[in-house]
Enzyme design. Structure first.
Site, PDB file in Angstrom:
ATOM      1  N   ASP A   1      15.044  21.780  22.992  1.00 15.19           N
ATOM      2  CA  ASP A   1      14.233  22.208  22.267  1.00 15.19           C
ATOM      3  C   ASP A   1      13.982  22.729  21.390  1.00 15.19           C
ATOM      4  O   ASP A   1      15.558  23.266  21.032  1.00 15.19           O
ATOM      5  CB  ASP A   1      13.232  22.383  22.835  1.00 15.19           C
ATOM      6  CG  ASP A   1      11.691  22.597  22.528  1.00 15.19           C
ATOM      7  OD1 ASP A   1      11.554  21.941  21.627  1.00 15.19           O
ATOM      8  OD2 ASP A   1      10.988  23.120  23.087  1.00 15.19           O
TER       9      ASP A   1
ATOM     10  N   CYS B   1      11.478  17.787  21.825  1.00 13.55           N
ATOM     11  CA  CYS B   1      10.495  18.283  20.997  1.00 13.55           C
ATOM     12  C   CYS B   1      10.051  17.572  19.381  1.00 13.55           C
ATOM     13  O   CYS B   1      11.335  16.377  19.176  1.00 13.55           O
ATOM     14  CB  CYS B   1      11.443  19.457  19.840  1.00 13.55           C
ATOM     15  SG  CYS B   1      11.366  20.263  18.152  1.00 13.55           S
TER      16      CYS B   1
ATOM     17  N   GLU C   1       5.875  30.881  22.478  1.00 12.60           N
ATOM     18  CA  GLU C   1       6.601  31.504  23.032  1.00 12.60           C
ATOM     19  C   GLU C   1       7.006  33.538  23.094  1.00 12.60           C
ATOM     20  O   GLU C   1       8.078  33.716  24.654  1.00 12.60           O
ATOM     21  CB  GLU C   1       7.831  31.623  21.375  1.00 12.60           C
ATOM     22  CG  GLU C   1       8.405  30.068  21.254  1.00 12.60           C
ATOM     23  CD  GLU C   1       9.678  30.152  22.494  1.00 12.60           C
ATOM     24  OE1 GLU C   1      10.270  30.317  22.849  1.00 12.60           O
ATOM     25  OE2 GLU C   1       9.884  28.621  22.289  1.00 12.60           O
TER      26      GLU C   1
ATOM     27  N   CYS D   1       3.457  18.140  20.426  1.00 19.27           N
ATOM     28  CA  CYS D   1       4.175  19.334  20.691  1.00 19.27           C
ATOM     29  C   CYS D   1       4.187  19.423  21.746  1.00 19.27           C
ATOM     30  O   CYS D   1       3.875  19.844  22.679  1.00 19.27           O
ATOM     31  CB  CYS D   1       3.653  20.265  19.354  1.00 19.27           C
ATOM     32  SG  CYS D   1       4.582  22.351  20.053  1.00 19.27           S
TER      33      CYS D   1
ATOM     34  N   HIS E   1       5.638  21.680  23.553  1.00 13.06           N
ATOM     35  CA  HIS E   1       5.005  23.337  23.738  1.00 13.06           C
ATOM     36  C   HIS E   1       3.802  23.326  24.149  1.00 13.06           C
ATOM     37  O   HIS E   1       3.297  24.551  24.928  1.00 13.06           O
ATOM     38  CB  HIS E   1       5.241  24.748  22.303  1.00 13.06           C
ATOM     39  CG  HIS E   1       6.407  25.340  22.244  1.00 13.06           C
ATOM     40  ND1 HIS E   1       7.521  24.123  21.762  1.00 13.06           N
ATOM     41  CD2 HIS E   1       7.051  26.497  22.670  1.00 13.06           C
ATOM     42  CE1 HIS E   1       8.532  25.155  21.587  1.00 13.06           C
ATOM     43  NE2 HIS E   1       7.987  26.242  21.832  1.00 13.06           N
TER      44      HIS E   1
END
Ligand code: DGL
Length: 270
Positions: free
Chosen positions: A9, A72, A151, A184, A186
């Site tokens: 990813d 990803c 992040e 996504c 994330h």
């Protein structure tokens, strides 16, 4: 087959898929690469995402992995097809599994997709959904602020709530979707916030469960499943800030799992 499964990813997002792989395939070992230094991939041009994805896979191939999971969506959208033709081992992405899970979930045939600019621009989800059912009503929305926030480790609280609410407003106001694909990897880390903002009537789909199922099937078909007994040891590599990566990954596995898997985390240059 003792060799590990490679997972990649742009950063910490793919850990949501790694977590599900560990849950469904508890004897398998993982080697994970998060290219945190060059994250986010979402705003980058296609050729750059393809190049970075290849660099992560080259690193993994030196670890003698038996399969690659591109955890990803952006890299899946831009690089999967090409890599399928050149890699000597099986490789899968997260978009087909996500599309399948959404189609299973929807009752009113109205599906929303949120993802990075790259994933939304590629139309990879709309194409994957239309290939299965051309009569769906699909609305796609890019959410460029989500990945940088995740992040940084901002997963809940006022700031997360505010950004998610502002970003998803058009979806809430102008559609009647009953299913929302987190396009996504994330985004599941913001899952509870997204669910709260969209309301309980919207089923939130993350592709990780379906991706782990597909991984299991592919390993079985290719006689690559690990057959013995062992406590697996996983290796995670980041190209960015080691402490932040450790903090976020410990957060994910501590919160979700009672027993922590054995994970070694190191910083690398690609
Ligand atoms: N987690 C990634 C995805 O699924 C990439 C996010 C990014 O780097 O922009 O698209």
């Amino acid at each position: 087959m003792k060799r590990a499964i490679g997972v990649i990813d742009s950063g910490v997002g793919g850990l949501t898929v790694a977590y599900e792989l560990m849950r469904q395939l508890p004897k398998e070992e993982l080697v994970y690469v998060g290219d945190t230094l060059r994250c986010p991939y979402g705003p980058r041009p296609e050729h750059e995402v393809r190049q970075y994805t290849k660099e992560m896979i080259q690193f993994l191939m030196k670890k003698n992995i038996k399969m690659v999971v591109i955890a990803c969506n952006t890299a899946t959208a831009f690089a999967l097809e090409e890599l399928k033709n050149i890699l000597p081992i099986p490789i899968i992405g997260v978009i087909q599994p996500g599309a399948r899970a959404a189609i299973k979930s929807t009752k009113n045939q109205q599906i929303g997709i949120i993802g990075t600019e790259g994933t939304i621009r590629s139309n990879a989800y709309t194409t994957a959904l239309a290939q299965i059912n051309a009569d769906l009503d699909v609305t796609a929305l890019a959410c460029p602020l989500f990945v940088p926030m995740v992040e940084k480790g901002i997963l809940k609280g006022d700031q997360a709530e505010q950004v998610v609410m502002e970003t998803l407003r058009p979806l809430k106001k102008t559609t009647n979707i009953d299913t929302l694909i987190l396009g996504c990897t994330h985004y599941p880390l913001l899952g509870p916030t997204i669910q709260r903002v969209m309301g309980e009537d919207v089923n939130i789909i993350s592709s990780s469960e379906e991706t782990a199922r597909e991984t299991s099937t592919i390993l079985e078909i290719n006689a690559l499943l690990y057959q013995g007994t062992r406590e697996p040891v996983h290796h995670f590599y980041t190209t960015g800030d080691l402490d932040l990566f450790k903090k976020i990954s410990h957060g994910i596995f501590h919160e979700e799992k009672k027993e922590l898997p054995q994970v070694h985390i190191e910083k690398i240059d690609l």
